[in-house]
Scaffold this active site. Sequence first.
Site, PDB file in Angstrom:
ATOM      1  CB  SER A  38      -0.916   0.037   1.236  1.00  0.00           C
ATOM      2  OG  SER A  38      -1.956  -0.901   1.109  1.00  0.00           O
ATOM      3  CD  GLU A  59       1.954  -0.605  13.476  1.00  0.00           C
ATOM      4  OE1 GLU A  59       1.903  -0.989  14.667  1.00  0.00           O
ATOM      5  OE2 GLU A  59       1.264  -1.117  12.573  1.00  0.00           O
ATOM      6  CG  PHE A  84      -1.690   2.353  11.854  1.00  0.00           C
ATOM      7  CD1 PHE A  84      -2.744   2.603  12.730  1.00  0.00           C
ATOM      8  CD2 PHE A  84      -1.953   1.647  10.692  1.00  0.00           C
ATOM      9  CE1 PHE A  84      -4.029   2.148  12.452  1.00  0.00           C
ATOM     10  CE2 PHE A  84      -3.236   1.190  10.410  1.00  0.00           C
ATOM     11  CZ  PHE A  84      -4.279   1.438  11.278  1.00  0.00           C
ATOM     12  CG  ASP A 118      -9.692  -0.314   5.575  1.00  0.00           C
ATOM     13  OD1 ASP A 118     -10.412  -1.324   5.427  1.00  0.00           O
ATOM     14  OD2 ASP A 118      -8.563  -0.206   5.083  1.00  0.00           O
TER      15      ASP A 118
END
Lengths: 314, 277
Positions: A38, A59, A84, A118
């Site tokens: 992505s 992360e 994130f 999402d």
Amino acid sequence: MTLTQQKACPRETYGRALLAAARQDQRVVALDADLSGSTMSCLVRQEFPERFFEMGIAEQNMVAVGAGLSLTGKIPFVHSFSMFVTGRAFEQVRQSVALPKANVKLVGSSYGFSDFGDGATHQSLEDAAIMRSIPNMTVLIPGDPKEVEAAVALALAIEGPVYIRISRSEMAFLPVSSTADSALAPVVVADGTDVAVVANGIMVERALQAKALLANEGVSLKVINVPSLKPLHGAALLELVQGCRGVVTAEEHTVMGGLGSAVLEVMAAQPLPLEMVGVQDCFGQSAWSHEELLQHYGLTSEAIAEKARLLARR
Amino acid sequence: MQKRDTDYLNKEAAAIRQGIVEAIGVDKKGHLGGSMSSADIVAALYFYKMRHWPQEPENPARDRFIFSKGHSVLAQYAALARCGYFAWESLPTVKQLGSFLQGHPEKDRTPGIEANTGSLGQGLSLGLGMVLGGRLDSLDYKVYVIVGDAELAEGQIWEAATAAAFYKASNLVAIVDHNKLQASGVIKDMYDVGNPAEKFAAFGWRVLEIDGHNMDEILDALDAADEPNEQPLAIVAHTVKGKGVSFAEGVPSFHNGAMDQGQYDSALQEIAERRGE
């Protein structure tokens, strides 16, 4: 002023720019948290597997590992979705990256509502404010694909932490883009006399559409693209808005702490009124398209035009 | 690497303890307990194990040491001063406004400090990044990271442990200062983090357990990290918080406590005896 119909997908532009940087500079490495398809950091993985680090869905560790790599002279580009990389790993960004001025480039993909399906968990409306609040951090929000390339070039030229916000949606090529040589300083995309629209990201194109909407109403908009949220180049921006009757800011972000707030900070002592177009302190939700959400939350050319009308009438 | 001489190293550890006490001073709070529990390990790193050049603190070939439990940095400051990175006399300026010796380590301010730590849980990740960077540069330096036992509650430690095993970061050495106390009390009572050795083993690390105040055991464990291997090494060092200062040993309030003049004098006295002065 006319908008070309030509568009490009900024994350693909970004991926190619990152790959070009990796080809040019051996110090460039890429890290990702299972989203390389992505964010398009996968292009580095394919060509330079030894310089790509898949860090798994972790992360916080990824950001601090990036900081560790930078302390050995590497230039890590650390990728995830905007929410994130800035939110989940905020404290790692603050302590391990920004405080020691580590030469880490944080790349937040799918910002704003551009990950429309999402829903609120993945949509990022606070990331620019979060990053802007941290000392030593540069925050870049490209207004078109050329500025995506410029942002990567500028990030490489800066010895220190940089956050780049990349949309998932296609972006039009603007008639005028800012450049890395100018450190992505504010640039007038379309001149006008009555009201200045100060915009970033996808909202620059919408500001140009607002200008067209108002053309036969006798309201002339000056559209200013501000791809560097921090530093804001405030003095240059103030000069550009001089002579206008008011300023409309437009951003795909909460109005709290983003572009509108930043412009207000530099305009506090000015007699110019200011109106903001942005998200009004709320979370997003799922939709079938990015455009649906932009309409629903009022991030439209009509909304910009309406605020500009208000200011022009004052 | 330097000569293996446990007498000498024990004396350096005592010197580090003296520096910790002098850095804290009288009637001022300071992280005595955790600095003391790490002191022997820190001495072994700086005066035996690590390749480092005080006159060239940025030499790319140097081994790195990261105090992930950054509040214990007083032990590192004392070691760096002993090595000549800066003057011993600077130690009492710790936490003074404008001092280059901060309450927690900051790379930009202090020669010899490798990373900014102390927000717990981040040092192992930083160390892994340094190992991966060294690998790209074909440098074989080691990165030693001291983590606290209570710090093992941080989830990021286990993210880093997973990643280090996955990347076969055999040049990464985690040393757990297992002093059994956390800031608010005894770990077993307050927030039991379980068995560190079993946990690191489950995450794919080689594990050694030692007495963290027995210099021979510390040196053996650090040497074991050099054996060819594909796994990172965790050394679980059983220690006593406050070690070397009797009134502070095993006393939770000396995690970050102040000494009055009498305690300060008696601490220095006890340490001087250990140094054989």
